[in-house]
Write a protein that holds these residues in place. Structure first.
Motif, PDB file in Angstrom:
ATOM      1  N   THR A  30       6.579 -47.972  16.288  1.00  0.00           N
ATOM      2  CA  THR A  30       6.471 -48.375  17.691  1.00  0.00           C
ATOM      3  C   THR A  30       7.686 -47.901  18.481  1.00  0.00           C
ATOM      4  O   THR A  30       7.543 -47.288  19.537  1.00  0.00           O
ATOM      5  CB  THR A  30       6.315 -49.903  17.816  1.00  0.00           C
ATOM      6  OG1 THR A  30       5.117 -50.288  17.145  1.00  0.00           O
ATOM      7  CG2 THR A  30       6.232 -50.331  19.273  1.00  0.00           C
ATOM      8  N   ILE A  31       8.879 -48.129  17.974  1.00  0.00           N
ATOM      9  CA  ILE A  31      10.093 -47.779  18.723  1.00  0.00           C
ATOM     10  C   ILE A  31      10.214 -46.264  18.903  1.00  0.00           C
ATOM     11  O   ILE A  31      10.774 -45.795  19.889  1.00  0.00           O
ATOM     12  CB  ILE A  31      11.364 -48.386  18.070  1.00  0.00           C
ATOM     13  CG1 ILE A  31      12.543 -48.416  19.053  1.00  0.00           C
ATOM     14  CG2 ILE A  31      11.771 -47.642  16.829  1.00  0.00           C
ATOM     15  CD1 ILE A  31      12.439 -49.407  20.143  1.00  0.00           C
ATOM     16  N   VAL A  67      15.538 -56.277  14.327  1.00  0.00           N
ATOM     17  CA  VAL A  67      15.624 -55.485  15.552  1.00  0.00           C
ATOM     18  C   VAL A  67      15.478 -54.008  15.191  1.00  0.00           C
ATOM     19  O   VAL A  67      16.116 -53.533  14.254  1.00  0.00           O
ATOM     20  CB  VAL A  67      16.981 -55.697  16.271  1.00  0.00           C
ATOM     21  CG1 VAL A  67      17.085 -54.828  17.508  1.00  0.00           C
ATOM     22  CG2 VAL A  67      17.186 -57.163  16.620  1.00  0.00           C
ATOM     23  N   TRP A  68      14.625 -53.299  15.921  1.00  0.00           N
ATOM     24  CA  TRP A  68      14.559 -51.841  15.824  1.00  0.00           C
ATOM     25  C   TRP A  68      15.104 -51.290  17.126  1.00  0.00           C
ATOM     26  O   TRP A  68      14.730 -51.750  18.210  1.00  0.00           O
ATOM     27  CB  TRP A  68      13.122 -51.357  15.627  1.00  0.00           C
ATOM     28  CG  TRP A  68      12.731 -51.302  14.187  1.00  0.00           C
ATOM     29  CD1 TRP A  68      12.065 -52.268  13.490  1.00  0.00           C
ATOM     30  CD2 TRP A  68      12.996 -50.246  13.267  1.00  0.00           C
ATOM     31  NE1 TRP A  68      11.902 -51.867  12.189  1.00  0.00           N
ATOM     32  CE2 TRP A  68      12.463 -50.627  12.024  1.00  0.00           C
ATOM     33  CE3 TRP A  68      13.633 -49.011  13.369  1.00  0.00           C
ATOM     34  CZ2 TRP A  68      12.541 -49.819  10.896  1.00  0.00           C
ATOM     35  CZ3 TRP A  68      13.710 -48.207  12.249  1.00  0.00           C
ATOM     36  CH2 TRP A  68      13.168 -48.612  11.027  1.00  0.00           C
ATOM     37  N   ILE A  69      15.993 -50.315  17.040  1.00  0.00           N
ATOM     38  CA  ILE A  69      16.574 -49.717  18.227  1.00  0.00           C
ATOM     39  C   ILE A  69      16.328 -48.216  18.206  1.00  0.00           C
ATOM     40  O   ILE A  69      16.099 -47.615  17.149  1.00  0.00           O
ATOM     41  CB  ILE A  69      18.095 -50.015  18.342  1.00  0.00           C
ATOM     42  CG1 ILE A  69      18.843 -49.529  17.094  1.00  0.00           C
ATOM     43  CG2 ILE A  69      18.315 -51.500  18.590  1.00  0.00           C
ATOM     44  CD1 ILE A  69      20.358 -49.688  17.181  1.00  0.00           C
ATOM     45  N   HIS A  76      17.339 -35.061  20.917  1.00  0.00           N
ATOM     46  CA  HIS A  76      16.896 -35.778  19.725  1.00  0.00           C
ATOM     47  C   HIS A  76      16.627 -37.250  20.002  1.00  0.00           C
ATOM     48  O   HIS A  76      17.021 -37.783  21.027  1.00  0.00           O
ATOM     49  CB  HIS A  76      17.927 -35.637  18.604  1.00  0.00           C
ATOM     50  CG  HIS A  76      19.219 -36.359  18.852  1.00  0.00           C
ATOM     51  ND1 HIS A  76      20.126 -35.984  19.807  1.00  0.00           N
ATOM     52  CD2 HIS A  76      19.748 -37.448  18.257  1.00  0.00           C
ATOM     53  CE1 HIS A  76      21.167 -36.807  19.799  1.00  0.00           C
ATOM     54  NE2 HIS A  76      20.952 -37.703  18.860  1.00  0.00           N
ATOM     55  N   THR A  77      15.959 -37.858  19.033  1.00  0.00           N
ATOM     56  CA  THR A  77      15.705 -39.295  19.040  1.00  0.00           C
ATOM     57  C   THR A  77      16.206 -39.854  17.717  1.00  0.00           C
ATOM     58  O   THR A  77      15.964 -39.271  16.664  1.00  0.00           O
ATOM     59  CB  THR A  77      14.200 -39.595  19.194  1.00  0.00           C
ATOM     60  OG1 THR A  77      13.764 -39.104  20.457  1.00  0.00           O
ATOM     61  CG2 THR A  77      13.906 -41.078  19.099  1.00  0.00           C
ATOM     62  N   VAL A  78      16.910 -40.973  17.790  1.00  0.00           N
ATOM     63  CA  VAL A  78      17.437 -41.636  16.602  1.00  0.00           C
ATOM     64  C   VAL A  78      16.943 -43.079  16.617  1.00  0.00           C
ATOM     65  O   VAL A  78      16.965 -43.734  17.661  1.00  0.00           O
ATOM     66  CB  VAL A  78      18.988 -41.634  16.613  1.00  0.00           C
ATOM     67  CG1 VAL A  78      19.530 -42.296  15.364  1.00  0.00           C
ATOM     68  CG2 VAL A  78      19.530 -40.228  16.761  1.00  0.00           C
ATOM     69  N   THR A  79      16.483 -43.564  15.475  1.00  0.00           N
ATOM     70  CA  THR A  79      16.064 -44.962  15.354  1.00  0.00           C
ATOM     71  C   THR A  79      16.876 -45.638  14.253  1.00  0.00           C
ATOM     72  O   THR A  79      17.395 -44.979  13.351  1.00  0.00           O
ATOM     73  CB  THR A  79      14.572 -45.085  15.003  1.00  0.00           C
ATOM     74  OG1 THR A  79      14.339 -44.505  13.723  1.00  0.00           O
ATOM     75  CG2 THR A  79      13.694 -44.417  16.049  1.00  0.00           C
ATOM     76  N   GLY A  95      21.668 -55.350  20.251  1.00  0.00           N
ATOM     77  CA  GLY A  95      20.727 -54.248  20.047  1.00  0.00           C
ATOM     78  C   GLY A  95      20.949 -53.120  21.032  1.00  0.00           C
ATOM     79  O   GLY A  95      20.979 -51.944  20.662  1.00  0.00           O
ATOM     80  N   ILE A  96      21.136 -53.455  22.295  1.00  0.00           N
ATOM     81  CA  ILE A  96      21.370 -52.429  23.310  1.00  0.00           C
ATOM     82  C   ILE A  96      22.702 -51.732  23.073  1.00  0.00           C
ATOM     83  O   ILE A  96      22.797 -50.513  23.122  1.00  0.00           O
ATOM     84  CB  ILE A  96      21.268 -53.031  24.712  1.00  0.00           C
ATOM     85  CG1 ILE A  96      19.821 -53.435  25.000  1.00  0.00           C
ATOM     86  CG2 ILE A  96      21.781 -52.048  25.769  1.00  0.00           C
ATOM     87  CD1 ILE A  96      19.633 -54.279  26.229  1.00  0.00           C
TER      88      ILE A  96
END
Length: 104
Positions: A30-31, A67-69, A76-79, A95-96
């Motif tokens: 989802t994130i 928490v998923w961030i 790029h995208t990092v989770t 989280g933020i």
């Protein structure tokens, strides 16, 4: 945007119903969709924060404080998955803050 509702996650973020059904809102599948929203609103960077705060919905796989961030920019995208406290407000802030530090 605060897309709590599954319909918003599906419509605005492009999360498939079967992803929400199988993994839930507080999950990497989802994130990882948050960058779509960032592209839609033409931002240079974006930060996503999905957290599980309700005791009544907690499970061993998804405890309170999960928490998923995500951090995303044009390169790029990092989770990252975190296990934080049971305090909702602290988890939002932490989280933020941690998502903003995912830039590398």
């Amino acid at each position: 945007m605060v897309p709590y509702d599954y319909q918003i996650k599906m419509r605005q973020l492009g999360v498939k119903p079967e992803v929400l059904e199988q993994y839930g809102a507080v999950s990497e599948p989802t994130i990882i969709k948050w960058p779509i929203l960032f592209e839609q609103i033409h931002t240079d960077i974006g930060v996503g924060n999905e957290r599980h705060c309700r005791t009544r919905c907690a499970t061993p796989e998804k405890p309170v404080g999960l928490v998923w961030i995500a951090y995303s920019d044009k390169h790029h995208t990092v989770t990252k998955k975190l296990q934080l406290s049971t305090d909702r407000i602290l988890n939002i802030k932490a989280g933020i803050d941690r998502a903003l530090n995912l830039t590398g």
